[in-house]
Design an enzyme around this catalytic site. Structure first.
Site, short mmCIF file in Angstrom:
data_model
loop_
_atom_site.label_atom_id
_atom_site.label_comp_id
_atom_site.label_asym_id
_atom_site.label_seq_id
_atom_site.Cartn_x
_atom_site.Cartn_y
_atom_site.Cartn_z
N HIS A 41 36.16 47.60 45.65
CA HIS A 41 36.89 47.00 44.55
C HIS A 41 38.21 46.44 45.07
O HIS A 41 39.04 47.19 45.58
CB HIS A 41 37.13 48.06 43.47
CG HIS A 41 37.70 47.53 42.22
ND1 HIS A 41 38.92 47.92 41.75
CD2 HIS A 41 37.23 46.63 41.33
CE1 HIS A 41 39.18 47.30 40.62
NE2 HIS A 41 38.16 46.51 40.34
N HIS A 85 44.76 40.42 41.80
CA HIS A 85 44.32 41.08 40.57
C HIS A 85 45.24 40.81 39.39
O HIS A 85 44.81 40.36 38.34
CB HIS A 85 44.20 42.59 40.78
CG HIS A 85 43.78 43.31 39.55
ND1 HIS A 85 44.68 43.87 38.68
CD2 HIS A 85 42.55 43.52 39.02
CE1 HIS A 85 44.02 44.41 37.67
NE2 HIS A 85 42.73 44.22 37.85
#
Length: 184
Positions: A41, A85
């Site tokens: 991730h 992100h």
């Protein structure tokens, strides 16, 4: 009382139609590839080793470890696709401003978490994974920029020869993909 029941029935029908329209298409064969991998991730990152998330270094570590990767894509002020992100830069770069308010040139002056790593372009990350491991690409919409984000990402991915899927928490992205790129 009849009117209330009629309205409730109509709402239930509309809701069921909406659920049916939004249901994902099952493509078992295509999804099997994605089930064969574990995913890093935001890349294989670790603060102690000075490997920031969504950095080229984190993606290289993911590939070396045999992982696919999930990454996040934002659209800059000058319409470039960057991999990071958060929309706000304060957590990773120490600047309380949005990615979308900056050009690529401005973003390239920043470093990730005090390392030498910079915010990468999606076009820099793709070649790392091509033919090696699949990508899960999350499109991060800000200020209604979903159309430009979708168009730019799909244009770039049209020449990519690796395996990928696209996800988003913004339903406009999914609707755009369903209409314009139904095989992604």
């Amino acid at each position: 009382m009849r009117v209330v029941l009629g309205v409730l029935a109509a709402l239930v029908v509309v809701f069921l139609l909406w659920l049916w329209a939004m249901k994902p298409r099952r493509r078992q064969r295509q999804m099997e590839l994605f089930r064969q991998y574990r995913y890093a991730h935001r890349g294989l990152h670790n603060i102690d080793r000075k490997v920031p998330e969504n950095s080229i270094l984190a993606f290289r570590y993911a590939i070396a470890g045999g992982f696919g990767a999930e990454l996040d894509v934002h659209l800059t002020k000058d319409k470039r696709l960057v991999v990071i992100h958060d929309s706000f830069l304060d957590r990773l770069c120490g600047v309380h401003e949005r990615v979308e308010e900056h050009t690529l040139e401005e973003l390239r002056k920043l470093t990730l978490q005090g390392t030498k790593e910079k915010i990468p372009l999606l076009e820099e990350v793709l070649p790392l994974f091509e033919g090696k491991a699949p990508l899960i690409i999350e499109l991060k919409v800000e200020n209604g920029n979903y159309r430009g984000l979708c168009e730019g990402t799909c244009r770039l991915l049209s020449s990519y020869r690796g395996d990928y899927c696209i996800e988003s928490f913004d339903p406009r992205v999914l609707r755009w993909l369903k209409r314009n790129e139904p095989f992604i």
